[in-house]
Design a protein around this motif. Structure first.
Motif, PDB file in Angstrom:
ATOM      1  N   GLN A   1      -3.671   0.239  11.510  1.00 18.48           N
ATOM      2  CA  GLN A   1      -3.123   0.133  12.872  1.00 18.48           C
ATOM      3  C   GLN A   1      -4.019  -0.764  13.744  1.00 18.48           C
ATOM      4  OE1 GLN A   1      -0.258   0.525  13.873  1.00 18.48           O
ATOM      5  NE2 GLN A   1      -0.373   0.441  16.063  1.00 18.48           N
TER       6      GLN A   1
ATOM      7  N   GLY B   1      -3.597  -3.061   6.975  1.00 12.53           N
ATOM      8  CA  GLY B   1      -4.013  -2.567   8.279  1.00 12.53           C
ATOM      9  C   GLY B   1      -3.331  -3.140   9.499  1.00 12.53           C
TER      10      GLY B   1
ATOM     11  N   MET C   1       2.913  12.534   4.234  1.00 12.15           N
ATOM     12  CA  MET C   1       1.914  13.472   4.757  1.00 12.15           C
ATOM     13  C   MET C   1       2.534  14.827   5.089  1.00 12.15           C
ATOM     14  SD  MET C   1      -0.405  10.925   7.138  1.00 12.15           S
ATOM     15  CE  MET C   1      -1.846  11.985   7.298  1.00 12.15           C
TER      16      MET C   1
ATOM     17  N   TYR D   1      -3.534  12.519  14.891  1.00 17.04           N
ATOM     18  CA  TYR D   1      -4.177  11.345  15.515  1.00 17.04           C
ATOM     19  C   TYR D   1      -3.796  11.188  16.978  1.00 17.04           C
ATOM     20  CZ  TYR D   1      -3.842  10.153  10.512  1.00 17.04           C
ATOM     21  OH  TYR D   1      -3.858  10.177   9.149  1.00 17.04           O
TER      22      TYR D   1
ATOM     23  N   SER E   1      -7.301   1.021  -5.808  1.00 20.65           N
ATOM     24  CA  SER E   1      -8.336   1.143  -4.783  1.00 20.65           C
ATOM     25  C   SER E   1      -8.749   2.609  -4.650  1.00 20.65           C
ATOM     26  CB  SER E   1      -7.807   0.668  -3.427  1.00 20.65           C
ATOM     27  OG  SER E   1      -7.318  -0.649  -3.493  1.00 20.65           O
TER      28      SER E   1
ATOM     29  N   ALA F   1       0.869  -1.188   0.000  1.00 21.58           N
ATOM     30  CA  ALA F   1       0.000   0.000   0.000  1.00 21.58           C
ATOM     31  C   ALA F   1       0.897   1.227   0.000  1.00 21.58           C
ATOM     32  CB  ALA F   1      -0.921  -0.005   1.218  1.00 21.58           C
TER      33      ALA F   1
ATOM     34  N   ARG G   1       1.475  13.046  12.329  1.00 24.16           N
ATOM     35  CA  ARG G   1       0.690  12.018  13.026  1.00 24.16           C
ATOM     36  C   ARG G   1       0.369  12.373  14.484  1.00 24.16           C
ATOM     37  NH1 ARG G   1       1.733   7.411  13.845  1.00 24.16           N
ATOM     38  NH2 ARG G   1      -0.296   6.582  13.247  1.00 24.16           N
TER      39      ARG G   1
ATOM     40  N   TYR H   1       3.492   6.925   6.560  1.00 30.30           N
ATOM     41  CA  TYR H   1       2.624   8.086   6.817  1.00 30.30           C
ATOM     42  C   TYR H   1       3.394   9.228   7.491  1.00 30.30           C
ATOM     43  CZ  TYR H   1      -0.668   4.368   5.811  1.00 30.30           C
ATOM     44  OH  TYR H   1      -1.306   3.314   5.218  1.00 30.30           O
TER      45      TYR H   1
ATOM     46  N   ARG I   1     -15.593  -3.631  -3.298  1.00 28.94           N
ATOM     47  CA  ARG I   1     -15.245  -3.528  -1.875  1.00 28.94           C
ATOM     48  C   ARG I   1     -16.517  -3.564  -1.059  1.00 28.94           C
ATOM     49  NH1 ARG I   1     -11.366   0.985   0.969  1.00 28.94           N
ATOM     50  NH2 ARG I   1     -11.847   0.523   3.146  1.00 28.94           N
TER      51      ARG I   1
ATOM     52  N   GLY J   1       0.782  -1.695   4.297  1.00 30.83           N
ATOM     53  CA  GLY J   1       1.563  -0.484   4.059  1.00 30.83           C
ATOM     54  C   GLY J   1       2.419  -0.190   5.272  1.00 30.83           C
ATOM     55  N   ARG J   2       1.725   0.121   6.387  1.00 30.30           N
ATOM     56  CA  ARG J   2       2.424   0.543   7.607  1.00 30.30           C
ATOM     57  C   ARG J   2       3.415  -0.508   8.095  1.00 30.30           C
ATOM     58  NH1 ARG J   2       0.030   4.078  11.404  1.00 30.30           N
ATOM     59  NH2 ARG J   2      -1.993   3.549  10.510  1.00 30.30           N
TER      60      ARG J   2
HETATM   61  N1  LLP Z   1      -5.570  -0.763   1.681  1.00 28.40           N
HETATM   62  C1  LLP Z   1      -6.447   0.252   1.726  1.00 28.40           C
HETATM   63  C2  LLP Z   1      -7.624   0.214   0.884  1.00 28.40           C
HETATM   64  C3  LLP Z   1      -6.215   1.333   2.617  1.00 28.40           C
HETATM   65  O1  LLP Z   1      -7.090   2.329   2.674  1.00 28.40           O
HETATM   66  C4  LLP Z   1      -5.063   1.336   3.443  1.00 28.40           C
HETATM   67  C5  LLP Z   1      -4.785   2.445   4.370  1.00 28.40           C
HETATM   68  C6  LLP Z   1      -4.171   0.258   3.325  1.00 28.40           C
HETATM   69  C7  LLP Z   1      -4.460  -0.790   2.456  1.00 28.40           C
HETATM   70  C8  LLP Z   1      -2.908   0.163   4.124  1.00 28.40           C
HETATM   71  O2  LLP Z   1      -3.131   0.118   5.488  1.00 28.40           O
HETATM   72  P1  LLP Z   1      -1.878  -0.113   6.460  1.00 28.40           P
HETATM   73  O3  LLP Z   1      -1.390  -1.517   6.230  1.00 28.40           O
HETATM   74  O4  LLP Z   1      -0.844   0.884   6.100  1.00 28.40           O
HETATM   75  O5  LLP Z   1      -2.431   0.092   7.806  1.00 28.40           O
HETATM   76  N2  LLP Z   1      -2.432   8.216   7.777  1.00 28.40           N
HETATM   77  C9  LLP Z   1      -2.873   7.251   8.748  1.00 28.40           C
HETATM   78  C10 LLP Z   1      -3.145   5.886   8.123  1.00 28.40           C
HETATM   79  C11 LLP Z   1      -4.168   5.918   7.011  1.00 28.40           C
HETATM   80  C12 LLP Z   1      -4.415   4.572   6.380  1.00 28.40           C
HETATM   81  C13 LLP Z   1      -5.289   4.683   5.190  1.00 28.40           C
HETATM   82  N3  LLP Z   1      -5.531   3.477   4.457  1.00 28.40           N
HETATM   83  C14 LLP Z   1      -1.833   7.154   9.861  1.00 28.40           C
HETATM   84  O6  LLP Z   1      -0.839   7.873   9.825  1.00 28.40           O
HETATM   85  O7  LLP Z   1      -2.026   6.394  10.804  1.00 28.40           O
END
Ligand code: LLP
Length: 423
Positions: free
Chosen positions: A203, A239, A379, A318, A102, A58, A314, A375, A149, A277-278
């Motif tokens: 998260q 996530g 950002m 948040y 997406s 991601a 962040r 992020y 989705r 992603g994270r």
């Molecule tokens: N797939 C979709 C459709 C998403 O919307 C997201 C994150 C991911 C995958 C990846 O999620 P991850 O594995 O990175 O958790 N800016 C915020 C986080 C926003 C996440 C948005 N979507 C922060 O700094 O916590």
């Protein structure tokens, strides 16, 4: 685990001492570890072994072209959410058959970009979007492979701003209406309905919500197949959380997460895509800042850094916690201090942490924010006309600036003064 360790009393990124980078680049800067990025990708890829799968990074978490190149070379796919991200992914060398598009509000222009350039799959989030995509595909004379989705109405138990799987969130189509919406999609001329997509939030620190959401996806896959749809792909989103606070419980590991996938959808004979992603980028990056002043307030001490909310938003956005450590290793028994850690931006929101207990530091010292690879830079902004924070990639003993700090002139010259204001 990451590759940011103290060696000989100095924090290193892999084999590079951080003060060496600071001397070259100045502060603040982001620094990423290639070995950590690779390790985190492999944890997912190996966790999914035995299942037909694709780990789609991601890239919203960190979309620097150098980071994307590391991912593309590992064989990762990319999860993109805008025309800009699609273009970045292609430029970084991701084969288009590994790019998943997406996002809750794709425009016709973005659809056209992806369909004419080629794309593995477009994840559709509403009925109007289905119709728009079909129109664009028909106009271009192609068929768009899609997943829809679904919103499973599952509480991801995370920060409200990054929870996406409840019915009140803007994402996906209500699971209760899925059959009807899949039937409409199957009847539209430009679409090839390939699968189901879900993403419940970011998260996540426990696996229960995944278990529930993926269980619902499995049930839906069976129902849709019985309705005659050729459901052959499941996109399970991203996530999985990372440990931001060392004192907190460690979130589940990728291997445990992959076991949930195996248990819930593993027997459906589908190709499985995941979109972390994270977890890939977060602990692969630090934000390194310099101490400008230690200021005595009425009843507290302010640690004023040269990094600010525009560089890492962040905490302001948040209330997020990032560990802040001195780059020079504190000797055992060294003095501890309690600081309000702040940046120079002109608002009180520019506070990284209140009452933070940490080793005491002085003017000119370097400190590092941990877990800042996801992020963080993406950002960042130029608020207060602070030039965009530079980024550095380390690989063993090498480092390279992968995005330089713009000079003031570069920042200023992007603006255009209309002719009637000149002279
Ligand atoms: N797939 C979709 C459709 C998403 O919307 C997201 C994150 C991911 C995958 C990846 O999620 P991850 O594995 O990175 O958790 N800016 C915020 C986080 C926003 C996440 C948005 N979507 C922060 O700094 O916590």
């Amino acid at each position: 685990m990451d590759h940011f360790l103290y060696r000989d009393g100095v924090l290193h990124a892999e084999d590079v001492p951080l003060p060496e980078i600071a001397a070259t680049v100045g502060t603040p800067f982001y620094v990423y570890s290639t070995a950590t990025l690779e390790r985190h990708y492999r944890l997912f890829d190996e966790g999914m072994a035995g299942m037909d799968h694709l780990v789609c990074y991601a890239m919203k978490a960190n979309s620097n072209q150098a980071v994307l190149t590391v991912m593309a070379r590992l064989g990762a796919g990319a999860d993109v959410v805008s025309g800009g991200e699609y273009s970045r992914a292609v430029a970084a060398g991701f084969p288009v058959e590994r790019i998943v598009f997406s996002g809750v509000g794709k425009t016709a222009d973005e659809m056209e970009l992806a369909l004419s350039g080629g794309v593995r799959q477009i994840n559709v989030e509403s009925e109007p979007e289905l119709r728009r995509l079909s129109e664009v595909a028909v106009r271009l004379g192609v068929t768009a492979p899609i997943a829809i989705r679904i919103n499973p109405d599952v509480d991801a138990r995370t920060h409200e701003k990054i929870a996406t799987g409840r019915s009140e969130n803007k994402f996906g189509v209500p699971i209760g209406r899925a059959r009807e919406i899949y039937a409409e999609a199957a009847g539209l001329p430009g679409l090839d309905v390939a699968g189901i997509d879900v993403h419940i939030g970011s998260q996540l620190t426990d696996l229960g919500p995944y278990e529930r959401a993926y269980g619902k996806v499995a049930e839906l896959a069976r129902v849709l197949r019985s309705d005659g749809h050729d459901i052959r792909r499941l996109d399970l989103g991203g996530g999985l959380g990372i440990p931001y606070e060392r004192s907190n419980a460690v979130p589940p590991l990728p291997i445990d997460y992959c076991e949930v996938i195996r248990r819930t959808v593993g027997d459906l004979d589908c190709e499985i895509e995941i979109e972390p992603g994270r977890l890939i980028a977060g602990n692969a990056g630090l934000l390194v800042a310099g101490v400008i002043y230690v200021k005595a307030g009425q009843d507290r001490e302010f640690l004023i850094l040269d990094a600010a909310m525009n560089d890492l938003v962040r905490p302001a956005m948040y209330g997020a916690h990032h560990e802040i450590v001195p780059v020079t290793e504190p000797v055992p028994g060294s003095e501890q201090a309690t600081y309000d850690v702040v940046g120079p931006v002109c608002e009180t929101g520019d506070t990284f942490s209140r009452g933070r207990k940490m080793p005491s530091v002085v003017e000119g010292d370097l400190v590092a924010f941990r877990s800042a690879g996801a992020y963080g830079a993406v950002m960042a902004s130029e608020y207060n006309s602070r030039p965009l924070v530079p980024e550095v990639l380390v690989s063993e003993r090498r480092f390279a600036v992968i995005r330089p700090r713009p000079a003031f002139d570069e920042m200023i010259n992007r603006d255009i003064i209309p002719s009637w204001l000149k002279g």
